[in-house]
Design an enzyme around this catalytic site. Sequence first.
Site, PDB file in Angstrom:
ATOM      1  N   TYR A 128      24.004  22.832   3.543  1.00 20.97           N
ATOM      2  CA  TYR A 128      24.361  22.273   2.231  1.00 20.97           C
ATOM      3  C   TYR A 128      25.871  22.336   2.028  1.00 20.97           C
ATOM      4  CZ  TYR A 128      23.877  21.395  -2.805  1.00 20.97           C
ATOM      5  OH  TYR A 128      23.967  20.846  -4.076  1.00 20.97           O
ATOM      6  N   SER A 162      29.652  19.199  -4.791  1.00 18.87           N
ATOM      7  CA  SER A 162      29.164  20.442  -5.411  1.00 18.87           C
ATOM      8  C   SER A 162      30.322  21.436  -5.387  1.00 18.87           C
ATOM      9  CB  SER A 162      28.001  21.003  -4.582  1.00 18.87           C
ATOM     10  OG  SER A 162      27.686  22.335  -4.943  1.00 18.87           O
TER      11      SER A 162
HETATM   12  N1  LIG Z   1      21.471  21.269  -9.716  1.00 17.61           N
HETATM   13  C1  LIG Z   1      22.605  21.830  -9.357  1.00 17.61           C
HETATM   14  O1  LIG Z   1      22.917  22.975  -9.729  1.00 17.61           O
HETATM   15  C2  LIG Z   1      23.572  21.075  -8.484  1.00 17.61           C
HETATM   16  C3  LIG Z   1      24.850  21.610  -8.308  1.00 17.61           C
HETATM   17  C4  LIG Z   1      25.755  20.938  -7.518  1.00 17.61           C
HETATM   18  C5  LIG Z   1      25.383  19.727  -6.920  1.00 17.61           C
HETATM   19  N2  LIG Z   1      24.135  19.235  -7.092  1.00 17.61           N
HETATM   20  C6  LIG Z   1      23.823  17.950  -6.451  1.00 17.61           C
HETATM   21  O2  LIG Z   1      23.431  17.037  -7.444  1.00 17.61           O
HETATM   22  C7  LIG Z   1      22.653  16.001  -6.843  1.00 17.61           C
HETATM   23  C8  LIG Z   1      21.427  15.754  -7.683  1.00 17.61           C
HETATM   24  O3  LIG Z   1      20.586  16.890  -7.608  1.00 17.61           O
HETATM   25  P1  LIG Z   1      19.792  17.473  -8.850  1.00 17.61           P
HETATM   26  O4  LIG Z   1      20.267  18.844  -9.061  1.00 17.61           O
HETATM   27  O5  LIG Z   1      19.803  16.496  -9.969  1.00 17.61           O
HETATM   28  O6  LIG Z   1      18.332  17.635  -8.202  1.00 17.61           O
HETATM   29  P2  LIG Z   1      16.995  16.786  -8.349  1.00 17.61           P
HETATM   30  O7  LIG Z   1      16.099  17.336  -7.312  1.00 17.61           O
HETATM   31  O8  LIG Z   1      16.553  16.743  -9.753  1.00 17.61           O
HETATM   32  O9  LIG Z   1      17.441  15.301  -7.950  1.00 17.61           O
HETATM   33  C9  LIG Z   1      17.657  14.899  -6.622  1.00 17.61           C
HETATM   34  C10 LIG Z   1      17.018  13.519  -6.457  1.00 17.61           C
HETATM   35  O10 LIG Z   1      17.340  13.017  -5.144  1.00 17.61           O
HETATM   36  C11 LIG Z   1      16.176  12.356  -4.665  1.00 17.61           C
HETATM   37  N3  LIG Z   1      16.222  12.262  -3.207  1.00 17.61           N
HETATM   38  C12 LIG Z   1      16.051  13.278  -2.313  1.00 17.61           C
HETATM   39  N4  LIG Z   1      16.103  12.789  -1.060  1.00 17.61           N
HETATM   40  C13 LIG Z   1      16.333  11.453  -1.162  1.00 17.61           C
HETATM   41  C14 LIG Z   1      16.481  10.402  -0.223  1.00 17.61           C
HETATM   42  N5  LIG Z   1      16.419  10.627   1.116  1.00 17.61           N
HETATM   43  N6  LIG Z   1      16.713   9.145  -0.687  1.00 17.61           N
HETATM   44  C15 LIG Z   1      16.771   8.906  -2.004  1.00 17.61           C
HETATM   45  N7  LIG Z   1      16.612   9.849  -2.956  1.00 17.61           N
HETATM   46  C16 LIG Z   1      16.393  11.101  -2.524  1.00 17.61           C
HETATM   47  C17 LIG Z   1      15.024  13.199  -5.170  1.00 17.61           C
HETATM   48  O11 LIG Z   1      13.795  12.486  -5.135  1.00 17.61           O
HETATM   49  C18 LIG Z   1      15.493  13.563  -6.564  1.00 17.61           C
HETATM   50  O12 LIG Z   1      15.043  12.636  -7.539  1.00 17.61           O
HETATM   51  C19 LIG Z   1      22.390  16.462  -5.415  1.00 17.61           C
HETATM   52  O13 LIG Z   1      23.272  15.800  -4.524  1.00 17.61           O
HETATM   53  C20 LIG Z   1      22.690  17.943  -5.473  1.00 17.61           C
HETATM   54  O14 LIG Z   1      23.045  18.446  -4.210  1.00 17.61           O
HETATM   55  C21 LIG Z   1      23.230  19.880  -7.867  1.00 17.61           C
END
Ligand SMILES: NC(=O)c1ccc[n+]([C@@H]2O[C@H](COP(=O)([O-])OP(=O)(O)OC[C@H]3O[C@@H](n4cnc5c(N)ncnc54)[C@H](O)[C@@H]3O)[C@@H](O)[C@H]2O)c1
Length: 252
Positions: free
Chosen positions: A156, A143
Amino acid sequence: MTGTCAGKVALVTGGASGIGRASAVALAREGARVLVADIVDCAETVAAISAAGGDARACRVDVADEASVDAMVADAVAAWGRLDIAFNNAGVGGVLTRTADYPVADWHKVIAVNLTGVWLCMKAELKQMLAQGQGGSIINTASVAGLVGLGWAPAYSAAKHGVVGLTKNAAIEYARHNIRVNAVCPGAVHTGMTAAADQERPGFLDNLAKQEPMARVAAPEEIASAVVWLASDGASFTTGLAMAVDGGLVAR
Ligand SMILES: NC(=O)c1ccc[n+]([C@@H]2O[C@H](COP(=O)([O-])OP(=O)(O)OC[C@H]3O[C@@H](n4cnc5c(N)ncnc54)[C@H](O)[C@@H]3O)[C@@H](O)[C@H]2O)c1
């Protein structure tokens, strides 16, 4: 199937929604057979891939549990005989609280999923790729919070900085085996995670957009296209990169 990932076998964690779902769809569009793994049901992602003519299967995994992660990698190998691409993307946001007030239970949960989970996935994937002897591409989701301090997210931020460190360390260890290990560092993206944070703290998404030089929040597909490139042979000399896909946020 033709495409930059034709003939390859990929797995995507956190594939049920958001960045993981968009990346699973994009990798399949480029010809990869994709194991879509998540702690919740991935049927919708698999159906979207199948409807577009791709090949995918769903897998339940808890990335914080070593036996569950080992079973996920074994599932991909049992189905398609190998593993070439792994996108370790599952993550949780955690509460938005300053360091002195952060609850210990939340700390352990965020570190378990976002940091230990990525390491456990890499551990199983690297063993499989080493046994195959033909290289591979691992992409971890960090991130911008893994590159700079943003505030209100100590666990985080620590986990995501840790993912960048894990990525660089493994890139050095496995470069001679042609296993490339990179991280994507998204800025603000419209997903379930940011929608939940916006509900907890109204105005969260608007504030993120205001901090972005591009003055907007990304679509998950804009992160997926970076993932596809890192997975492909087009990135054959790229390893150990923490790639900001952030509308210019960390360029400030
Ligand atoms: N959305 C943003 O702005 C953003 C920015 C930077 C990084 N991220 C990172 O991107 C990644 C994806 O997040 P997203 O934004 O698509 O959110 P999201 O909530 O749509 O997707 C996250 C997914 O991870 C799954 N998950 C959670 N715990 C889990 C576990 N223990 N085992 C297996 N699966 C699990 C959830 O069920 C979900 O489907 C994450 O690592 C998040 O930290 C997101």
